[in-house]
Design an enzyme around this catalytic site. Structure first.
Site, mmCIF file in Angstrom:
data_model
loop_
_atom_site.group_PDB
_atom_site.id
_atom_site.type_symbol
_atom_site.label_atom_id
_atom_site.label_comp_id
_atom_site.label_asym_id
_atom_site.label_seq_id
_atom_site.Cartn_x
_atom_site.Cartn_y
_atom_site.Cartn_z
ATOM 1 N N SER A 85 0.787 -1.232 0.000
ATOM 2 C CA SER A 85 0.000 0.000 0.000
ATOM 3 C C SER A 85 0.816 1.276 0.000
ATOM 4 O O SER A 85 0.233 2.365 -0.069
ATOM 5 C CB SER A 85 -0.957 0.005 1.196
ATOM 6 O OG SER A 85 -2.120 -0.728 0.901
ATOM 7 N N LYS A 88 -0.016 3.587 -2.710
ATOM 8 C CA LYS A 88 -1.114 4.545 -2.598
ATOM 9 C C LYS A 88 -0.594 5.981 -2.555
ATOM 10 O O LYS A 88 -1.361 6.922 -2.817
ATOM 11 C CB LYS A 88 -1.959 4.240 -1.371
ATOM 12 C CG LYS A 88 -2.819 2.983 -1.485
ATOM 13 C CD LYS A 88 -3.657 2.786 -0.234
ATOM 14 C CE LYS A 88 -4.697 1.665 -0.401
ATOM 15 N NZ LYS A 88 -4.118 0.320 -0.312
ATOM 16 N N SER A 143 -5.940 2.572 4.880
ATOM 17 C CA SER A 143 -5.415 1.929 3.679
ATOM 18 C C SER A 143 -6.522 1.178 2.949
ATOM 19 O O SER A 143 -6.321 0.091 2.420
ATOM 20 C CB SER A 143 -4.277 0.969 4.049
ATOM 21 O OG SER A 143 -3.379 0.812 2.988
#
Length: 397
Positions: A85, A88, A143
């Site tokens: 993640s 991101k 997340s």
């Protein structure tokens, strides 16, 4: 607090310091790697400073000054690994400014239909209306892949968002990054590097909204009607969760975990008017190791790192006037040095002699390739003048 800013004369000095040849035999490969030739070398890279933390087991890490962009120390900075993640951050760099934070959006079933099974979720429900600000809180704090997919569909769809993220990576000169999905979930070929993730963080922190979201500890999230539930940031150095102390001066940025990638984390902290960035990828141990490594490297940067001479540089985006960097020639040949994904080798970052030898051989090959190419061009010109939340249910994020 000093903000990340564009470089001028110091950038040139940093690149000059970074472009030191491995040896006469490999000097032809110098200045062909994004951020400086030393950053492609296997093993620890540091100059003019001692006291680096011992027992670092991560497969890759990097410490950089946020304002100047100088890389103070690194280990396999361009090694291509699954980012989880932390990708991101690139998603936010790409999409964050597309919508006003007060804009409202009613979620449909189609917006959530393509979320990978096993994803971490913030708890978005079809039929409910959310503000853009709430969706970004879901991305940064929990997340949430559901929040990422809703924002991606608002942006025109998953495929369009992935293409735009790849274009953004190219503009940032993050050439180790290959985007397959916007959420960072495990997909074949989805890769990045400690160097690229640090670029994403540095770029994002220049934006006030990005900076505010990644530093938010808790928020109230819609549950339907007038009800809400509290969400907490999964960054343990920010919240002090799971037995860790909050890190003094921490301002973000993003953590990640998947069963394939293990733990990844990019953190930024400010002390004494100086902001440092640290990225850690794939430590051998799970749990708190990625945060402990990050805290130790930040501590080193704020103390011993003050005397460090740069071993490389975080380059500027092309759209901001950054000089175009040239990727490593013969990419497949140099992947041994840059770190193709593979099994974790034994021992910490100071004990990977074989990996270092492989990197040196790869660079020798790249140097020979470059010389042959230059000779061919010269001959041709003469003749014709003419590259988390990691605990509990262990959801993957």
């Amino acid at each position: 607090m000093r903000e990340c800013s564009r470089l001028s004369r110091r950038a040139v000095l940093g690149l000059t310091a970074a472009a030191l040849p491995l040896s006469t035999a490999t000097s032809a490969a110098a200045a062909t790697v994004v951020g400086g030739e030393r950053l492609v070398r296997a093993g620890v890279q540091v100059r003019g400073a001692t006291g680096l933390p011992e027992k670092l087991t991560a497969r890759s890490w990097l410490v950089a000054d946020c304002e100047s962009g100088e890389v103070l120390a690194s280990f396999n900075a361009h090694r291509r690994l699954a980012p989880a993640s932390t990708l991101k951050m690139l998603f936010a760099d790409t999409v964050l400014k597309r919508f006003d934070r007060t804009e409202r959006y009613r979620v449909t079933d189609a917006d959530l239909a393509d979320i990978p099974a096993g994803s971490s979720l913030v708890g978005i429900r079809p039929g409910l209306t959310y503000t853009v600000e709430q969706l970004w809180q879901g991305v940064f704090l929990r997340s949430g892949n559901d929040a990422v997919h809703v924002l991606s569909h608002m942006n025109g769809g998953i495929a369009k968002t992935v293409a735009e993220m790849q274009a953004k990576a190219a503009d940032l000169q993050a050439l180790d990054t290959h985007v397959v999905s916007p959420d960072g979930f495990d997909h074949k070929g989805q890769l990045s590097s400690a160097y690229d993730l640090t670029l994403f963080a540095r770029h994002g922190l220049k934006d006030p909204d990005f900076r505010a979201y990644c530093g938010t500890r808790t928020a109230d999230f819609p549950a339907g009607g007038k009800k809400t539930f509290q969400i907490q940031n999964t960054d343990r150095l920010l919240t002090g969760a799971w037995g860790l102390k909050t890190y003094h001066g921490l301002i973000g940025v993003k953590n990640g975990y998947t069963s394939h990638a293990g733990n990844t984390f990019t953190g930024a902290a400010t002390r004494g008017g100086r902001t440092l960035l640290v990225t850690v990828m794939h430590p051998e141990a799970g749990g708190n190791a990625v945060y402990e490594h990050t805290a130790a490297l930040l501590d080193w940067g704020f103390t011993h790192g003050r005397s460090a001479q740069p071993v490389g540089l975080l380059v500027e985006p092309l759209s901001a006037g950054g000089a175009s960097a040239t990727p490593v020639p013969a990419r497949k040949t140099v992947r041994a040095a840059a770190g193709a994904p593979g099994p974790v080798s034994g021992g910490g970052s100071g004990a990977r002699i074989a990996e270092g030898a492989a990197g040196a051989l790869a660079l020798l090959g790249a140097g020979a390739w470059t010389l042959r190419r230059r000779r061919a061009r010269t001959a041709g010109a003469t003749a014709g003048e003419a590259a988390e939340t990691g605990r509990g249910r262990r959801r993957r994020r």
